[in-house]
Motif scaffolding. Structure first.
Motif, PDB file in Angstrom:
ATOM      1  N   ASN A   6      -4.310   8.752   5.266  1.00  0.00           N
ATOM      2  CA  ASN A   6      -4.708   9.501   4.066  1.00  0.00           C
ATOM      3  C   ASN A   6      -5.878   8.774   3.403  1.00  0.00           C
ATOM      4  OD1 ASN A   6      -2.237  11.526   3.728  1.00  0.00           O
ATOM      5  ND2 ASN A   6      -1.380   9.526   4.212  1.00  0.00           N
ATOM      6  N   ASP A   9      -7.215  10.145  -0.127  1.00  0.00           N
ATOM      7  CA  ASP A   9      -6.248   9.853  -1.193  1.00  0.00           C
ATOM      8  C   ASP A   9      -6.198   8.355  -1.500  1.00  0.00           C
ATOM      9  OD1 ASP A   9      -5.423  12.460  -1.681  1.00  0.00           O
ATOM     10  OD2 ASP A   9      -3.980  12.432  -0.046  1.00  0.00           O
ATOM     11  N   THR A  10      -6.297   7.539  -0.448  1.00  0.00           N
ATOM     12  CA  THR A  10      -6.283   6.088  -0.629  1.00  0.00           C
ATOM     13  C   THR A  10      -7.520   5.615  -1.381  1.00  0.00           C
ATOM     14  OG1 THR A  10      -5.008   5.795   1.417  1.00  0.00           O
ATOM     15  CG2 THR A  10      -6.191   3.871   0.582  1.00  0.00           C
ATOM     16  N   TRP A  13      -7.002   6.413  -4.925  1.00  0.00           N
ATOM     17  CA  TRP A  13      -5.999   5.488  -5.467  1.00  0.00           C
ATOM     18  C   TRP A  13      -6.651   4.164  -5.859  1.00  0.00           C
ATOM     19  CZ3 TRP A  13      -3.028   1.534  -2.372  1.00  0.00           C
ATOM     20  CH2 TRP A  13      -1.980   0.968  -3.123  1.00  0.00           C
ATOM     21  N   HIS A 107      -2.020   9.137 -12.272  1.00  0.00           N
ATOM     22  CA  HIS A 107      -2.262   9.513 -10.876  1.00  0.00           C
ATOM     23  C   HIS A 107      -2.060   8.323  -9.928  1.00  0.00           C
ATOM     24  CE1 HIS A 107      -3.527  13.605 -11.537  1.00  0.00           C
ATOM     25  NE2 HIS A 107      -4.390  13.230 -12.462  1.00  0.00           N
ATOM     26  N   TYR A 111       0.748   7.990  -6.723  1.00  0.00           N
ATOM     27  CA  TYR A 111       0.423   7.620  -5.339  1.00  0.00           C
ATOM     28  C   TYR A 111       1.051   6.281  -4.962  1.00  0.00           C
ATOM     29  CZ  TYR A 111      -2.238   7.591  -1.016  1.00  0.00           C
ATOM     30  OH  TYR A 111      -2.586   7.604   0.318  1.00  0.00           O
ATOM     31  N   LYS A 114       4.372   6.887  -3.558  1.00  0.00           N
ATOM     32  CA  LYS A 114       4.290   7.348  -2.170  1.00  0.00           C
ATOM     33  C   LYS A 114       4.069   6.179  -1.216  1.00  0.00           C
ATOM     34  CE  LYS A 114       2.467  11.962  -3.235  1.00  0.00           C
ATOM     35  NZ  LYS A 114       1.320  12.895  -3.032  1.00  0.00           N
TER      36      LYS A 114
END
Length: 232
Positions: A6, A9-10, A13, A107, A111, A114
């Motif tokens: 990902n 997304d990473t 993050w 946010h 994450y 996750k």
């Protein structure tokens, strides 16, 4: 493996964690006031990067057209890309950093959970407990952010008259505020406007309220209501 699978997304993050770090060092100037101003700019630039990545994730196929621009303006990530550009070169204002800090924190926390789940369902219980407490207070945090968004509007006008802001800043910020008011994903700005109106009307209708104050407040409410965009 989870992080590499990902990548976008990473990247968001990491940029959000960097935004939280820079914002914290601006709010708490542990390295001095001069350095705090540079951390203010870094936080807004990191937030702009995050917003651009998120916007690319939501609308991957860029088109130079009015329809694409209209679609982009419906996205919250586009709103905060504009927000970062409004304040990044302005005089540092503590109020303006709180929405960036808190959105990035919320946010990043989501994450992070996750990432912890991908590592192990029982890893780092202390950190998990902090993340759960943050998640439990999410609604209050979003209301606080909306309150900051609203009261930054008169703040930009005050900055203009005090010589710390530009002539265009209040007008561009008004456009940002109308976008937040019309947001499909985040209704808290509309909710706060309604709640503030109810509170003010309740106070000015009391017999102890002077007539001129009542008239001034009613005129202001009427003026602000006319400026509000139509929400579908």
């Amino acid at each position: 493996q989870f992080l590499m699978a990902n990548k976008l997304d990473t990247a968001m993050w990491i940029s959000r964690l960097f935004t939280v770090y820079c914002s914290a060092l601006f709010v708490l100037p542990l390295l001095g006031l001069h350095e705090a101003a540079s951390f203010y700019q870094r936080a807004l630039l990191a937030n702009a990067l995050t917003s651009a990545l998120r916007l690319h994730q939501r609308l991957p196929h860029f088109q130079l057209s009015r329809a694409f621009l209209a679609q982009a303006l419906l996205e919250d990530s586009c709103h905060y890309l504009l927000y970062s550009l409004i304040f990044v070169n302005s005089y540092p204002v503590t109020m303006s950093i709180f929405p960036v800090l808190l959105f990035s924190l919320l946010h990043a926390a989501t994450y992070t959970k996750k990432v912890l789940d991908a590592r192990s369902s029982s890893s780092l219980p202390f950190l998990r407990n902090l993340l759960e407490k943050l998640s439990a207070n999410q609604q209050n945090i979003l209301k606080f952010i909306a309150c900051n968004e609203i009261f930054l509007m008169p703040a930009t006008v005050f900055m203009l008259f005090s010589g710390q802001g530009s002539l265009l800043q209040p007008f561009i910020y008004y456009r940002f505020l109308t976008l937040r008011y019309s947001s499909r994903r985040n209704p808290y700005c509309r909710t706060l406007f309604t709640e503030l109106r109810i509170v003010v009307e309740h106070l000015i209708m009391k017999p102890s309220c002077p007539v001129f104050v009542r008239r001034l407040c009613l005129s202001s409410i009427s003026f602000i209501s006319r400026l509000a965009p139509t929400v579908a």
